[in-house]
Design an enzyme around this catalytic site. Structure first.
Site, PDB file in Angstrom:
ATOM      1  N   TYR A 141     -65.820   5.480 -39.820  1.00 10.74           N
ATOM      2  CA  TYR A 141     -64.939   4.995 -40.885  1.00 10.74           C
ATOM      3  C   TYR A 141     -63.500   5.335 -40.521  1.00 10.74           C
ATOM      4  O   TYR A 141     -63.103   6.496 -40.530  1.00 10.74           O
ATOM      5  CB  TYR A 141     -65.340   5.651 -42.215  1.00 10.74           C
ATOM      6  CG  TYR A 141     -64.596   5.152 -43.440  1.00 10.74           C
ATOM      7  CD1 TYR A 141     -63.780   4.024 -43.413  1.00 10.74           C
ATOM      8  CD2 TYR A 141     -64.731   5.826 -44.646  1.00 10.74           C
ATOM      9  CE1 TYR A 141     -63.120   3.583 -44.544  1.00 10.74           C
ATOM     10  CE2 TYR A 141     -64.073   5.387 -45.795  1.00 10.74           C
ATOM     11  CZ  TYR A 141     -63.266   4.273 -45.731  1.00 10.74           C
ATOM     12  OH  TYR A 141     -62.618   3.847 -46.864  1.00 10.74           O
ATOM     13  N   LYS A 169     -66.314   0.863 -39.804  1.00 18.93           N
ATOM     14  CA  LYS A 169     -65.751   0.393 -41.064  1.00 18.93           C
ATOM     15  C   LYS A 169     -64.250   0.557 -40.922  1.00 18.93           C
ATOM     16  O   LYS A 169     -63.722   1.658 -40.940  1.00 18.93           O
ATOM     17  CB  LYS A 169     -66.282   1.223 -42.240  1.00 18.93           C
ATOM     18  CG  LYS A 169     -65.674   0.832 -43.581  1.00 18.93           C
ATOM     19  CD  LYS A 169     -66.105   1.768 -44.701  1.00 18.93           C
ATOM     20  CE  LYS A 169     -65.390   1.391 -46.006  1.00 18.93           C
ATOM     21  NZ  LYS A 169     -65.695   2.336 -47.106  1.00 18.93           N
TER      22      LYS A 169
END
Length: 299
Positions: A141, A169
């Site tokens: 992320y 992400k």
């Protein structure tokens, strides 16, 4: 191996879930499980538990684990449950990942270490260490607006060499950096909802989203349209969803989305400090956005 597993599990959109709280501030597990079912029946291919949207900084390790177990119990067959296990401490992230692995998490969302601003080689070492404790996929992320440090393209290339790192992400709107993720063979997921369409058009495979709490079916349709080659239709849907992007800007996430859920009749409660509930002016802005989306009728 991780990439093939990930492709089977992560198809389309995931909702980074809010955590419902009771009036006394305790976790409302019943409401949480109802929300898991609702999301999975309304466009989400799975959920992320105990991410930032779930107010993870204020959750104890025991609460994180109990939420994960509750999600695994409630999620319909075929839906994927990802555990948020990243913190600014590698040792703590390893501990959370080990616990989530034993509890049965299908994958892990691991954020770049925040606040302590590690150098790029420290970021690589962080993910290498976490990858040692489970053979299940890791979703990296990257959200520089919250952690201050960006995962640079060269570092992404190094992370792609870790066997269990399968996706990123990406909450960075630099399209060249997003393209680089695709070029490494990692799956690209939008980490900001308003990036979803742009990322899909350059090879992204979906998003880990917040707006899917309230517009999940429309987002699923948008992603499927791109996969079917109907980019024009996907762009049309993206344009129609403009009010939900406005909604998310009203206040720091997850304040606005929790207020929206409450207005739509979901029992999600308030927040743990330092987050606070939306005030009257913010709530009216959120109500207006929901009305423009056709989810609420103007009073």
């Amino acid at each position: 191996m991780a990439r093939s597993i990930l492709q089977r599990m992560l198809e389309g959109v995931f909702t980074a879930m809010v955590t419902p709280f009771n009036e006394d501030g305790s976790v409302d597990y019943d409401a949480f499980q109802r929300l898991v079912v609702f999301l999975c029946e309304n466009g989400s291919d799975g959920v992320v538990v105990a991410g930032t949207t779930g107010e993870s900084p204020t959750l104890s390790d025991g609460e994180r684990l109990d939420l994960l177990r509750a999600a695994l119990e409630a999620a319909p067959v075929g839906k994927t449950v990802i555990a948020g296990t990243g913190t600014y401490s590698t040792a703590h992230s390893i501990h959370l990942t080990e616990q989530a692995h034993r509890a049965g998490a299908h994958a892990f969302l691991v954020v770049t270490p925040y606040y302590n601003k590690p150098p790029q080689r420290g970021i690589v070492a962080h993910f290498e260490a976490i990858a040692q404790v489970s053979d299940r996929p890791i979703v990296v992320y990257n959200i520089p607006s919250r952690v201050v440090v960006n995962i640079e393209p060269d570092t992404i290339s190094r992370l792609a060499e870790i066997e269990t790192v399968g996706a990123v992400k990406q909450a960075n709107d630099d399209l060249d950096q997003a393209r680089h993720i695709v070029e490494t063979g990692l799956d690209l997921y939008a980490g900001d909802d308003n990036l979803l369409q742009r990322f899909l058009e350059i090879g992204g495979v979906g998003g880990v989203c917040v707006h899917t709490h309230v517009v999940g079916p429309r987002v699923a349709e948008q992603v499927q349209a791109v996969l079917d080659g109907d980019v024009a239709r996907a762009r049309e849907i993206d344009s129609e969803l403009a009010p939900v992007y406005d909604l998310l800007k009203v206040q720091t996430n997850p304040i606005a989305i929790k207020a929206a859920l409450s207005l739509l009749g979901h029992r999600v409660g308030g927040h743990r400090l330092p987050l606070v509930v939306a005030d009257q002016a913010e709530t009216e802005q959120i109500r207006d956005c929901l009305e423009r989306l056709g989810l609420l009728v103007h009073a």
